[in-house]
Enzyme design. Structure first.
Site, PDB file in Angstrom:
ATOM      1  N   SER A 182      38.679  69.676  28.051  1.00 57.32           N
ATOM      2  CA  SER A 182      39.064  69.270  29.850  1.00 57.32           C
ATOM      3  C   SER A 182      37.860  67.894  29.549  1.00 57.32           C
ATOM      4  O   SER A 182      38.625  67.368  31.281  1.00 57.32           O
ATOM      5  CB  SER A 182      38.614  70.017  30.531  1.00 57.32           C
ATOM      6  OG  SER A 182      37.142  71.087  30.284  1.00 57.32           O
ATOM      7  N   HIS A 210      45.218  72.670  29.598  1.00 54.30           N
ATOM      8  CA  HIS A 210      45.729  71.457  30.061  1.00 54.30           C
ATOM      9  C   HIS A 210      46.513  70.443  29.200  1.00 54.30           C
ATOM     10  O   HIS A 210      46.971  69.499  29.958  1.00 54.30           O
ATOM     11  CB  HIS A 210      44.514  70.568  30.146  1.00 54.30           C
ATOM     12  CG  HIS A 210      42.948  70.795  30.204  1.00 54.30           C
ATOM     13  ND1 HIS A 210      42.968  70.682  31.915  1.00 54.30           N
ATOM     14  CD2 HIS A 210      41.802  72.029  30.854  1.00 54.30           C
ATOM     15  CE1 HIS A 210      41.510  71.239  32.399  1.00 54.30           C
ATOM     16  NE2 HIS A 210      41.685  72.096  31.351  1.00 54.30           N
ATOM     17  N   LYS A 242      47.565  75.463  36.488  1.00 55.65           N
ATOM     18  CA  LYS A 242      47.094  74.703  36.392  1.00 55.65           C
ATOM     19  C   LYS A 242      48.063  73.688  36.386  1.00 55.65           C
ATOM     20  O   LYS A 242      48.764  73.650  37.363  1.00 55.65           O
ATOM     21  CB  LYS A 242      45.951  73.315  35.198  1.00 55.65           C
ATOM     22  CG  LYS A 242      44.969  74.788  35.309  1.00 55.65           C
ATOM     23  CD  LYS A 242      43.931  74.117  33.359  1.00 55.65           C
ATOM     24  CE  LYS A 242      42.339  73.980  33.900  1.00 55.65           C
ATOM     25  NZ  LYS A 242      42.543  75.758  34.249  1.00 55.65           N
TER      26      LYS A 242
END
Length: 399
Positions: A182, A210, A242
Site C-alpha cells: 500500500s 490494492h 477501494k
C-alpha cells in the site's frame, strides 16, 4: 512520583507533534471524486483508493437506495443470528465466482478479515511468515493469533524460503503477504511464494486490497495478473472499499476454508453484519468493474503519464504496476512541507511518515483514479516540479 495515564498520553501526543507525525482527519463535503471540497477548500485530490472511480457512481448509489427501501439501514445482528440477507448471500456468490473460488465470506472491514483468518487458522505452535512491509492489520493479526511469527525481507522469496525451512513441519505454516503493497505500490512475488508454499506443504494467503479490480484483464487482481490458480493461493482476502467503491471485505477460498471461518473466526461470529444496502451496492459496483474495462485502460494510461512525467523531473520512482505512486523524500519535515505546499496550490497529496513507513523514507503518496483526467495529472506534475529542491538526487530509502 506516580504518573497518570493522562500525563503519559499528553507526553506521547507532544512527542508525535514535535516529530512531525501529527495526524488529523479532514472533512469532505460531497461525494468522493477527484474534485473535492476539503475543510472548505476546493482541491484536486490524489489520495483516494477509489481506483476505478465507482465510489460516487450513480448506478451504485441507486442500487443502495433500492436496497434501503427493501431492507432498511441496519443489519440488526450478526450474520449467524439474523443479519444475513439475500443481498449478502448474493454478493458472496458473486465474489466467489469473480475470484474463481468455491465460496466467499463477507467481513465488515479488511482489518477484521485479516484478524479473523489468522486467529481461526493458526494456534500457538503454528508459524506465519510475513513480509516486513505487510499491512498493519496482517502484522497485528499474527500477534493476536498467538502463533510463531517470522518476518522475511520485503519481496524476498529466497529469505522466506530460508525461514520456512527452519520451521517445524509437524505444525501448520502460512505465508502471508500483501498482493500490492500500500505504501510503495509494488507487487509481491506471488509466483515464487506460491511455488515455495507448495514445495513445503504450506498455505499462501494474499491480502489483495490494492490489486483487486485494478490488476488483470478483468480486474481479478494479483492472482489474475500472475495467472495463479486458487490452489496456488488458497486464501484470498479482498476489500470492497477501494476499487469497488463501497465498504467491507471478504475472504474467498475452498468450502472447507470458508466453513472453518464461519465457525471459528471471532471477527465474523461476533460482529453485526454490514448493512444490506452496502452489499447490494457492491454487487452493482462489482458488475460495473467487470464490464467497464475502459476504467482500467484509462487508469493505466494515467499511471504511465505520471511515471513518465516524474522520470522527466528526475524523481526516483519505485517499480510498480498499481495506481499507487510514492515520491520518496526522506525526512518527515520535508514530506509534510511538500504536502502543505501542494495543498496551498489546490492539490491534496498526503505525506506518509514513520511509523507507517521506515525511518528516512517519508514520502508523498500519490494515488490515481479512473475519474482523474490527464489535465489534472499534468497540473500535479507541474506543481511538483516547482516545489521540489533543485538537487533531485534520490534520498536514502528510495527504491
Amino acid at each position: 512520583m506516580e504518573v497518570s495515564i493522562e500525563q503519559r498520553l499528553r507526553e506521547r501526543l507532544g512527542a508525535a507533534r514535535a516529530a512531525g507525525r501529527w495526524r488529523a482527519p479532514r472533512t469532505l463535503e460531497g461525494p468522493q471524486s477527484p474534485e473535492q471540497v476539503i475543510d472548505g477548500r476546493r482541491v484536486v485530490a490524489f489520495c483516494s483508493n477509489d481506483y476505478l472511480g465507482l465510489a460516487a457512481d450513480p448506478r451504485v448509489a441507486a442500487a443502495a437506495r433500492t436496497a434501503l427501501e427493501r431492507y432498511g439501514m441496519g443489519a440488526g445482528a450478526a450474520h449467524l443470528v439474523n443479519g444475513h440477507t439475500r443481498a449478502h448471500a448474493g454478493l458472496e456468490e458473486d465474489l466467489a465466482e469473480f475470484t474463481g473460488r468455491e465460496r466467499a465470506l463477507l467481513f465488515s472491514t479488511g482489518y477484521m478479515a485479516n484478524l479473523g483468518v489468522l486467529q481461526a487458522l493458526l494456534g500457538r505452535h503454528d508459524t506465519v511468515l510475513e513480509d516486513r512491509l505487510n499491512h498493519a492489520s496482517l502484522l497485528d493479526a499474527s500477534r493476536l493469533a498467538g502463533c510463531r511469527t517470522r518476518r522475511y525481507r520485503h519481496g524476498d522469496a529466497e529469505h522466506a524460503a530460508a525461514l520456512l525451512e527452519a520451521t517445524p513441519v509437524q505444525h501448520s505454516r502460512l505465508i502471508v503477504t500483501d498482493g500490492v503493497f500500500s505504501m510503495d505500490g509494488d507487487p509481491a512475488p506471488l509466483p515464487a511464494l506460491a511455488a515455495l508454499a507448495q514445495r513445503h506443504g504450506a498455505w499462501l494467503m494474499a491480502d489483495d486490497a490494492h490489486g483487486l479490480g485494478v490488476l488483470g484483464d478483468h480486474g481479478g487482481g494479483s492472482c489474475e495478473h500472475f495467472r495463479l490458480s486458487p490452489a496456488e493461493v488458497p486464501v484470498l482476502m479482498g476489500t470492497l472499499g477501494k476499487a469497488l467503491g463501497t465498504a467491507g471485505a471478504f475472504v474467498a477460498g475452498s468450502r472447507t476454508l470458508i466453513e472453518a471461518l464461519t465457525q471459528f473466526s471471532r471477527t465474523y461470529v461476533y460482529t453485526t453484519a454490514m448493512p444490506a444496502a452496502v452489499a447490494a451496492a457492491t454487487r452493482e459496483s462489482l458488475a460495473l468493474a467487470r464490464r467497464e474495462s475502459w476504467r482500467r485502460d484509462h487508469l493505466r494510461g494515467l499511471m504511465r503519464r505520471l511515471r513518465q512525467g516524474l522520470a522527466q523531473l528526475g524523481v526516483a520512482a519505485p517499480e510498480g504496476i498499481s495506481p499507487i505512486q510514492p515520491v520518496i523524500l526522506g525526512p518527515s519535515g520535508l514530506a509534510t512541507a511538500m504536502a502543505d505546499a501542494l495543498l496551498e496550490r489546490g492539490l491534496l497529496v498526503p505525506a506518509i511518515r514513520p511509523p507507517t513507513v521506515p525511518e528516512g523514507s517519508a514520502r508523498l503518496r500519490i494515488t490515481l483514479s479512473a475519474a482523474h483526467t490527464e489535465t489534472q495529472v499534468d497540473r500535479l506534475l507541474d506543481a511538483i516540479d516547482r516545489l521540489l529542491p533543485q538537487d533531485r538526487a534520490a534520498p536514502p530509502g528510495a527504491c
